[in-house]
Design a protein around this motif. Structure first.
Motif, PDB file in Angstrom:
ATOM      1  N   ALA A 114      31.890  21.925  14.504  1.00  0.00           N
ATOM      2  CA  ALA A 114      32.124  22.459  13.163  1.00  0.00           C
ATOM      3  C   ALA A 114      30.888  22.296  12.293  1.00  0.00           C
ATOM      4  N   GLU A 115      30.271  21.124  12.351  1.00  0.00           N
ATOM      5  CA  GLU A 115      29.083  20.858  11.539  1.00  0.00           C
ATOM      6  C   GLU A 115      27.904  21.735  11.971  1.00  0.00           C
ATOM      7  N   ARG A 116      27.732  21.882  13.281  1.00  0.00           N
ATOM      8  CA  ARG A 116      26.629  22.699  13.792  1.00  0.00           C
ATOM      9  C   ARG A 116      26.809  24.166  13.437  1.00  0.00           C
ATOM     10  N   GLU A 117      28.018  24.686  13.626  1.00  0.00           N
ATOM     11  CA  GLU A 117      28.267  26.099  13.359  1.00  0.00           C
ATOM     12  C   GLU A 117      28.097  26.424  11.871  1.00  0.00           C
ATOM     13  N   ALA A 118      28.519  25.507  11.005  1.00  0.00           N
ATOM     14  CA  ALA A 118      28.327  25.724   9.568  1.00  0.00           C
ATOM     15  C   ALA A 118      26.835  25.811   9.242  1.00  0.00           C
ATOM     16  N   TRP A 119      26.054  24.936   9.847  1.00  0.00           N
ATOM     17  CA  TRP A 119      24.605  24.945   9.620  1.00  0.00           C
ATOM     18  C   TRP A 119      23.971  26.219  10.157  1.00  0.00           C
ATOM     19  N   GLU A 120      24.343  26.597  11.376  1.00  0.00           N
ATOM     20  CA  GLU A 120      23.725  27.759  12.010  1.00  0.00           C
ATOM     21  C   GLU A 120      24.094  29.069  11.316  1.00  0.00           C
ATOM     22  N   GLU A 121      25.310  29.153  10.768  1.00  0.00           N
ATOM     23  CA  GLU A 121      25.784  30.418  10.204  1.00  0.00           C
ATOM     24  C   GLU A 121      25.611  30.524   8.691  1.00  0.00           C
ATOM     25  N   THR A 122      25.452  29.384   7.997  1.00  0.00           N
ATOM     26  CA  THR A 122      25.394  29.444   6.529  1.00  0.00           C
ATOM     27  C   THR A 122      24.217  28.698   5.925  1.00  0.00           C
ATOM     28  N   GLY A 123      23.557  27.820   6.679  1.00  0.00           N
ATOM     29  CA  GLY A 123      22.475  27.017   6.126  1.00  0.00           C
ATOM     30  C   GLY A 123      22.943  25.766   5.413  1.00  0.00           C
ATOM     31  N   LEU A 124      24.262  25.509   5.406  1.00  0.00           N
ATOM     32  CA  LEU A 124      24.785  24.313   4.746  1.00  0.00           C
ATOM     33  C   LEU A 124      24.912  23.166   5.734  1.00  0.00           C
ATOM     34  N   ARG A 125      24.587  21.974   5.266  1.00  0.00           N
ATOM     35  CA  ARG A 125      24.850  20.757   6.015  1.00  0.00           C
ATOM     36  C   ARG A 125      26.219  20.246   5.585  1.00  0.00           C
ATOM     37  N   VAL A 126      27.099  20.008   6.553  1.00  0.00           N
ATOM     38  CA  VAL A 126      28.445  19.551   6.232  1.00  0.00           C
ATOM     39  C   VAL A 126      28.830  18.402   7.148  1.00  0.00           C
ATOM     40  N   GLU A 127      29.864  17.680   6.730  1.00  0.00           N
ATOM     41  CA  GLU A 127      30.460  16.640   7.566  1.00  0.00           C
ATOM     42  C   GLU A 127      31.944  16.926   7.710  1.00  0.00           C
ATOM     43  N   ALA A 128      32.439  16.879   8.936  1.00  0.00           N
ATOM     44  CA  ALA A 128      33.863  17.089   9.188  1.00  0.00           C
ATOM     45  C   ALA A 128      34.649  15.890   8.678  1.00  0.00           C
ATOM     46  N   ARG A 129      35.680  16.180   7.888  1.00  0.00           N
ATOM     47  CA  ARG A 129      36.457  15.103   7.268  1.00  0.00           C
ATOM     48  C   ARG A 129      37.875  14.992   7.818  1.00  0.00           C
ATOM     49  N   ARG A 130      38.450  16.128   8.246  1.00  0.00           N
ATOM     50  CA  ARG A 130      39.852  16.094   8.661  1.00  0.00           C
ATOM     51  C   ARG A 130      40.146  17.225   9.635  1.00  0.00           C
ATOM     52  N   LEU A 131      40.902  16.912  10.690  1.00  0.00           N
ATOM     53  CA  LEU A 131      41.391  17.952  11.597  1.00  0.00           C
ATOM     54  C   LEU A 131      42.661  18.556  11.001  1.00  0.00           C
ATOM     55  N   VAL A 132      42.621  19.837  10.716  1.00  0.00           N
ATOM     56  CA  VAL A 132      43.761  20.524  10.105  1.00  0.00           C
ATOM     57  C   VAL A 132      44.765  20.963  11.158  1.00  0.00           C
ATOM     58  N   GLY A 133      44.275  21.527  12.265  1.00  0.00           N
ATOM     59  CA  GLY A 133      45.201  22.034  13.263  1.00  0.00           C
ATOM     60  C   GLY A 133      44.529  22.430  14.555  1.00  0.00           C
ATOM     61  N   VAL A 134      45.357  22.616  15.580  1.00  0.00           N
ATOM     62  CA  VAL A 134      44.942  23.108  16.889  1.00  0.00           C
ATOM     63  C   VAL A 134      45.755  24.360  17.163  1.00  0.00           C
ATOM     64  N   TYR A 135      45.085  25.474  17.445  1.00  0.00           N
ATOM     65  CA  TYR A 135      45.735  26.782  17.499  1.00  0.00           C
ATOM     66  C   TYR A 135      45.505  27.440  18.856  1.00  0.00           C
ATOM     67  N   ASP A 136      46.586  27.934  19.448  1.00  0.00           N
ATOM     68  CA  ASP A 136      46.546  28.624  20.735  1.00  0.00           C
ATOM     69  C   ASP A 136      46.358  30.115  20.472  1.00  0.00           C
ATOM     70  N   SER A 137      45.298  30.704  21.037  1.00  0.00           N
ATOM     71  CA  SER A 137      45.007  32.115  20.756  1.00  0.00           C
ATOM     72  C   SER A 137      46.116  33.044  21.232  1.00  0.00           C
ATOM     73  N   HIS A 138      46.884  32.644  22.229  1.00  0.00           N
ATOM     74  CA  HIS A 138      47.987  33.481  22.698  1.00  0.00           C
ATOM     75  C   HIS A 138      49.135  33.517  21.705  1.00  0.00           C
ATOM     76  N   ILE A 139      49.213  32.509  20.864  1.00  0.00           N
ATOM     77  CA  ILE A 139      50.302  32.428  19.882  1.00  0.00           C
ATOM     78  C   ILE A 139      49.861  32.976  18.529  1.00  0.00           C
ATOM     79  N   THR A 140      48.596  32.805  18.195  1.00  0.00           N
ATOM     80  CA  THR A 140      48.117  33.191  16.864  1.00  0.00           C
ATOM     81  C   THR A 140      47.404  34.533  16.861  1.00  0.00           C
ATOM     82  N   TRP A 141      47.793  35.414  17.758  1.00  0.00           N
ATOM     83  CA  TRP A 141      47.398  36.819  17.701  1.00  0.00           C
ATOM     84  C   TRP A 141      45.898  37.035  17.756  1.00  0.00           C
ATOM     85  N   SER A 142      45.277  36.410  18.744  1.00  0.00           N
ATOM     86  CA  SER A 142      43.858  36.647  19.003  1.00  0.00           C
ATOM     87  C   SER A 142      43.751  37.381  20.338  1.00  0.00           C
TER      88      SER A 142
END
Length: 209
Positions: A114-142
């Motif tokens: 999460a921290e790396r992708e935020a940096w690579e895609e937006t230029g922001l340095r971030v720290e992960a603070r909380r896991l919100v959820g785990v999502y299965d692509s077969h269930i969440t219409w991906s």
């Protein structure tokens, strides 16, 4: 709401491919391996019914990767500003909107993704603070031809400045209503509301789909 036939065909083909490939890896009997080999061929033929490629081309791709099949892991970073708006980027590949995110690399902890992708895609340095959820692509219409597990982290900005990259067309902070009105990338219609609920303190624990 039921899935359309094409999406379900893709899912079934992916599952059959996994059964066949994993069976070829673990099977001991030549007769079992012959059956699993047939399953791989049938998976390719089935996928061709919902794909622009022919069955033979798909089967060549399948047989070019006979490693054990398992769901891939994607990770998103939910970054909010002081006004409670969520940072979204517009993807350069399909012009749809999403939270910064991407696939995990081998050996990389999920929070670091999460921290790396935020940096690579937006230029922001971030720290992960909380896991919100785990999502299965077969269930969440991906409707991907690959089975994915998505992890969503609330992240806090610690530095950097917003900037465009080769992966993004533009970016912005949005309210929940504004975000849900955008053309969203796969599965974000499920994950964005949960990000807002977690940020507002309305979501206890971790969501599982």
């Amino acid at each position: 709401m039921e899935k359309d036939v094409g999406s379900r065909v893709v899912e079934i083909a992916d599952e059959l491919r996994a059964v066949g490939v994993n069976g070829l890896h673990w099977g001991e009997s030549e007769y079992d391996k012959a059956r699993y080999d047939k399953v791989v061929s049938l998976a390719a033929e089935l996928l061709s019914r919902s794909d622009t490629r022919g069955a033979e081309e798909i089967e060549r791709v399948f047989r070019g990767d006979l490693s054990i099949r398992s769901p891939m892991v994607g990770v998103d970073a939910a970054v909010f500003d002081a006004e409670g708006r969520l940072l979204l980027v517009q993807r350069s590949d399909n012009a749809r909107w999403c939270m910064p995110g991407g696939l995990a690399d081998v050996g990389e902890p999920p929070s670091h993704v999460a921290e790396r992708e935020a940096w690579e895609e937006t230029g922001l340095r971030v720290e992960a603070r909380r896991l919100v959820g785990v999502y299965d692509s077969h269930i969440t219409w991906s409707p991907d031809a690959v089975h994915l597990y998505h992890l969503l982290f609330i992240c806090e900005q610690t530095g950097g400045e917003l900037a465009l990259t080769n992966e993004t067309l533009t970016y912005g902070y949005f309210t929940e209503e504004e975000a849900m009105a955008l053309p969203l990338h796969r599965g974000h219609g499920y994950r964005i509301p949960d990000a807002f609920k977690a940020h507002r303190g309305e979501l206890e624990g971790c969501r599982f789909h």
